[in-house]
Enzyme design. Structure first.
Site, short mmCIF file in Angstrom:
data_model
loop_
_atom_site.label_atom_id
_atom_site.label_comp_id
_atom_site.label_asym_id
_atom_site.label_seq_id
_atom_site.Cartn_x
_atom_site.Cartn_y
_atom_site.Cartn_z
N TYR A 120 45.03 34.18 39.74
CA TYR A 120 43.88 33.35 40.09
C TYR A 120 42.63 34.21 40.27
CZ TYR A 120 41.43 29.35 42.13
OH TYR A 120 40.56 28.32 42.38
N SER A 158 35.21 30.96 42.36
CA SER A 158 35.96 30.70 43.59
C SER A 158 35.57 31.72 44.64
CB SER A 158 37.47 30.80 43.30
OG SER A 158 38.24 30.77 44.49
#
Length: 271
Positions: free
Chosen positions: A152, A139
């Protein structure tokens, strides 16, 4: 890497980046084994593809037995495996103190441990291909770590580190299996909208978290179809790292120049 007549396994293929990548791979003549926990989404993705063979596999990536069984299911249907794309992912809203241990562990299980588990399950078969590739989707938050993204970012940084170390191990061993790590920026998927809310917060905190989700959604602008094309091109080019979007490229540059103070710069630009 010529993807014509190859077979690719794509997790999280029922929507978002996984669907966009499946479409991009199919346009290159690559046959597909699509996996997701969302069977309705898988059916929709399959219905969009006509030119290659597509099989769908219901998969909960937290189910160890199911992950171990998937390679044989793909082999039974396709006879070979050349590409593994670990794309499935989830998100959680809230700060570290708001997210309880069970939810933090759940996110790590989906976003990181499943990547390791599926890589371990598929690697022996990938090694039998004349040219194979593992593609792990990290990401933008595997490059930078903003507040409110402790779980995350922890998972996506772990995916990055795992991928880079594995790549070097395979290179030094002279393996035919390459590794690509992907860092998508603001892709217009439902991951932010579907982020699991913390279970033990006040009504005021819950409202603030929902407001942050809405604000964050405005930064998700690139279509998953375009993102899929960029990633597929990266696979074809055997690139070790793929940055998807201008925001990912800018963040990577700013973090490299200011490894400690980058957030002060990026926060002002986001505002």
């Amino acid at each position: 890497m010529n993807l014509m007549e190859r077979v690719a396994v794509v997790t999280g293929a029922g929507s978002g980046i996984g669907r966009g990548l499946a479409l991009a791979l199919s346009r290159r003549g690559c046959h597909l084994a699509l996996a997701d926990i969302n069977t309705d989404g898988l059916a929709e993705t399959k219905a969009m593809i006509r030119s290659v063979k597509v099989t769908t596999h219901k998969l909960d990536v937290t189910d160890r037995a199911a992950c171990l069984a998937l390679p044989q299911a793909v082999l039974d249907s396709h006879g070979r495996i050349d590409v593994l794309v670990n794309n499935a992912g989830v998100a959680i809203g809230g700060t570290f103190e708001q997210v309880d241990e069970a939810d933090f562990d759940w996110l790590m299980e989906v976003n990181f441990h499943a990547v390791v588990r599926l890589t371990r399950a598929f690697l022996p078969q990938l090694k039998t291909s004349d040219q194979a590739r593992i593609v792990n989707v990290s990401s933008l938050f595997g490059l930078i770590a903003p507040p409110g993204q402790t779980a995350y970012s922890a998972a996506k940084f772990a995916v990055r580190g795992f991928s880079e170390s594995l790549r070097r191990e395979l290179e030094e061993a002279g393996s035919n299996v390459g590794v690509t790590v992907v860092h998508p920026g603001g892709i217009n998927t439902s991951i932010a909208k579907n982020a699991r809310p913390p279970r033990h917060v006040t009504n005021e905190e819950a409202a603030q978290i929902e407001s942050e989700k809405d604000r964050f959604q405005k930064f998700l602008r690139m279509s998953p179809v375009k993102a899929g094309e960029i990633i597929a091109a990266g696979i074809e080019g055997e690139r070790p790292r793929v940055l998807v979007g201008g925001d990912a490229r800018i963040a990577a540059l700013v973090e490299r120049l200011l490894p400690v103070g980058y957030w002060n710069i990026l926060k002002r630009s986001m505002a």
